[in-house]
Design an enzyme around this catalytic site. Sequence first.
Site, PDB file in Angstrom:
ATOM      1  N   HIS A 273      -4.761 -10.794   1.253  1.00 37.53           N
ATOM      2  CA  HIS A 273      -4.829  -9.337   1.375  1.00 37.53           C
ATOM      3  C   HIS A 273      -3.900  -8.777   0.299  1.00 37.53           C
ATOM      4  CE1 HIS A 273      -6.796  -9.609   5.411  1.00 37.53           C
ATOM      5  NE2 HIS A 273      -6.108 -10.737   5.447  1.00 37.53           N
ATOM      6  N   THR A 274      -4.462  -8.481  -0.866  1.00 37.77           N
ATOM      7  CA  THR A 274      -3.620  -8.116  -2.011  1.00 37.77           C
ATOM      8  C   THR A 274      -2.897  -6.797  -1.810  1.00 37.77           C
ATOM      9  OG1 THR A 274      -5.542  -7.111  -3.092  1.00 37.77           O
ATOM     10  CG2 THR A 274      -5.046  -9.397  -3.638  1.00 37.77           C
ATOM     11  N   CYS A 275      -3.443  -5.908  -1.001  1.00 35.31           N
ATOM     12  CA  CYS A 275      -2.766  -4.628  -0.773  1.00 35.31           C
ATOM     13  C   CYS A 275      -1.527  -4.797   0.095  1.00 35.31           C
ATOM     14  CB  CYS A 275      -3.721  -3.628  -0.129  1.00 35.31           C
ATOM     15  SG  CYS A 275      -5.115  -3.186  -1.188  1.00 35.31           S
ATOM     16  N   PHE A 276      -1.465  -5.902   0.838  1.00 34.48           N
ATOM     17  CA  PHE A 276      -0.338  -6.131   1.739  1.00 34.48           C
ATOM     18  C   PHE A 276       0.449  -7.385   1.359  1.00 34.48           C
ATOM     19  CE2 PHE A 276      -3.918  -4.278   4.176  1.00 34.48           C
ATOM     20  CZ  PHE A 276      -3.397  -3.005   4.335  1.00 34.48           C
TER      21      PHE A 276
ATOM     22  N   ALA B  66       0.812  -1.211   0.000  1.00 29.02           N
ATOM     23  CA  ALA B  66       0.000   0.000   0.000  1.00 29.02           C
ATOM     24  C   ALA B  66       0.846   1.261   0.000  1.00 29.02           C
ATOM     25  CB  ALA B  66      -0.938  -0.005   1.213  1.00 29.02           C
TER      26      ALA B  66
END
EC number: 2.3.2.26
Length: 765
Positions: A731-734, A709
């Site tokens: 959790h693709t953002c992390f 992110a």
Amino acid sequence: MSNQGVRRNGPVKLRLTVLCAKNLVKKDFFRLPDPFAKVVVDGSGQCHSTDTVRNTLDPKWNQHYDLYIGKSDSITISVWNHKKIHKKQGAGFLGCVRLLSNSINRLKDTGYQRLDLNKLGPNDSDTVRGQIVVSLQSRDRIGSGGPVVDCSRLFDNDLPDGWEERRTASGRIQYLNHITRSTQWERPTRPASEYSSPGRPLSCLVDENTPIMTPNGAAGVPADDPRVQERRVRSQRHRNYMSRTHLHTPPDLPEGYEQRTTQQGQVYFLHTQTGVSTWHDPRVPRDLSNVNCEELGPLPPGWEIRNTATGRVYFVDHNNRTTQFTDPRLSANLHLVLNPSPNGSRAAVEAQSSSRPGQLKEQAQSVVSPGNLPEDPECLTVPKYKRDLVQKLKILRQELSQQQPQAGHCRIEVSREEIFEESYRQVMKMRPKDLWKRLMVKFRGEEGLDYGGVAREWLYLLSHEMLNPYYGLFQYSRDDIYTLQINPDSAVNPEHLSYFHFVGRIMGMAVFHGHYIDGGFTLPFYKQLLGKPITLDDMESVDPDLHNSLVWILDNDITGVLDHTFCVEHNAYGEIIQHELKPNGKSIPVTQDTKKEYVRLYVNWRFLRGIEAQFLALQKGFNEVIPQHLLKAFDEKELELIVCGLGKIDINDWKSNTRLKHCTPDSNIVKWFWRAVESYDEERRARLLQFVTGSSRVPLQGFKALQGAAGPRLFTIHQIDASTNNLPKAHTCFNRIDIPPYESYDKLYDKLLTAIEETCGFAVE
């Protein structure tokens, strides 16, 4: 007694000193900001502001404020540009630091601390850079006056040789000695080689509150402990062995010579007394240039042999990013070359004498003035060392970040079912400069917030749609290789040029925002995108049979053998269409004298056959987002990596750059996860990577450069306390995958496979 209790549990008086800031961001092209700092105690409402310092990026305030801090209070220190604060709310913001209660307790009475400035929130589009220096003192430690502090010392990054500055997990600065492999809290003042005893061994993970050895031996193990002395002697022996230099180190340069490097990384040698310079290493006799390289053994680590355009051999040092003509094995093993046997001593003396500075007249034939070293390869100069792709990409990112607007977002909301058409309509109605804004993608009906992962998945899914040959825009270049090229018959779709314009914009957006397209084009396509001419060699990877035929024409006498004209045919949906390579080419025969022109025109036609308008539309869309001049430093292979990333997944690199949370390398979950990954084929590994990160592509630098992110974030395996009937969550953002504590490998394998193949969509926890 009651009063004392109130004092113990009530607000605590602290003195906050705001000393200075450094390297603030410059948001105006023609003028510098007028910075001032604002201190707010969140909870009690206390507020203070420093004086304004005019026209600087490095303001110095040195002002203090007495604050009353409650148990749950936090302190926010923000920096503002006084020139802009009156324009609108939030204008003039230059960065802030928020100190929570635990941070306040940790920083209290530790002296001046340098803190990085941050954004107000994760969605804030303002560019923030720089640091601020502050100190917190307890009331009982506050004196009548503070010491005079030199701000420049706090930002002095010129550490002595062998030292490196790092931060602990809690943000405290420590200094790493690469010679003794140790760390210490105090800033070093001498080169690392002069420190005989380490501060802290690197192999030990010592808590920053653990006492360490001080110069007077006041803390830690007593200095006269025999075990410490024994370890110190043994460690010193080991360091002496590891730092030995007499075996393979080149001898010193002759008196009067200096080794220098051009800006392009070319090594040359300057004789300071005469002012002449040469590419040749004066330590190596010229008559040794033809020595048998096999006798010298392998090249040192990090070296490579290459050839110039004229065929001359030169050597590339990837460790220092330099090039030179002199074989590094000659200078390093000169005593072996000159003295192969006791009987060779006379030859050695003669060879050495011929290379002494006294014979400069003979060498002057190949030297030039220091500032005018020739750069033409035909002059046999050593080729420039090309900076590695990672460094060039870093420069490109810096250039692109300067174009990104400070405010606003490029918002795209689409459905998964109509991702191609809805993305096309929204992207094509935007202005090019709107595409530079921070990308925020939302899938309709899903609650996921885009911190990078949603955008990566959007590009992944959109790539599969817009590059699908089913839509007629592209076709496979060969039946056996799934690389794409523009379909010359795409005009069956009357709006095809607008769609190619859209594809170019999407490719540009992927590069601009640091993402990747999941697909691959032919190398000549990227070469054309860079504006470089196409040659016959480019044909080999696209159509090997045609390439071989054209090479045969060039290499052989075609008189009476071929009956070709400057006209070619191709099949378009079953119809044979003729194309003249030059005006009236149908009646012009190809002869021995004109065959080179025929091959050149044929190659150009083959790559641009019916696709001129389509390619120009795609190139226009790409250059609207990525200006053409920013890509001059790259070649077609590098551009392919920039657009598509690495398609090959290196499991060892993946393992070594994975963070573990609530588990260890010996945990069953971790062992079983990697066992499952190793059992997958390439396609399934890519699907797993896409499931966790949003993209099936790996950055150029490998897994260590996966983006989260707010910058790089490693792939993370997180063992969670959840029912083993649940599927793993991503959790693709992390770049994090949450795995329940499954009882067996088979259950983990089945659950992981189901999550990869059968799930989609985003939600908010």
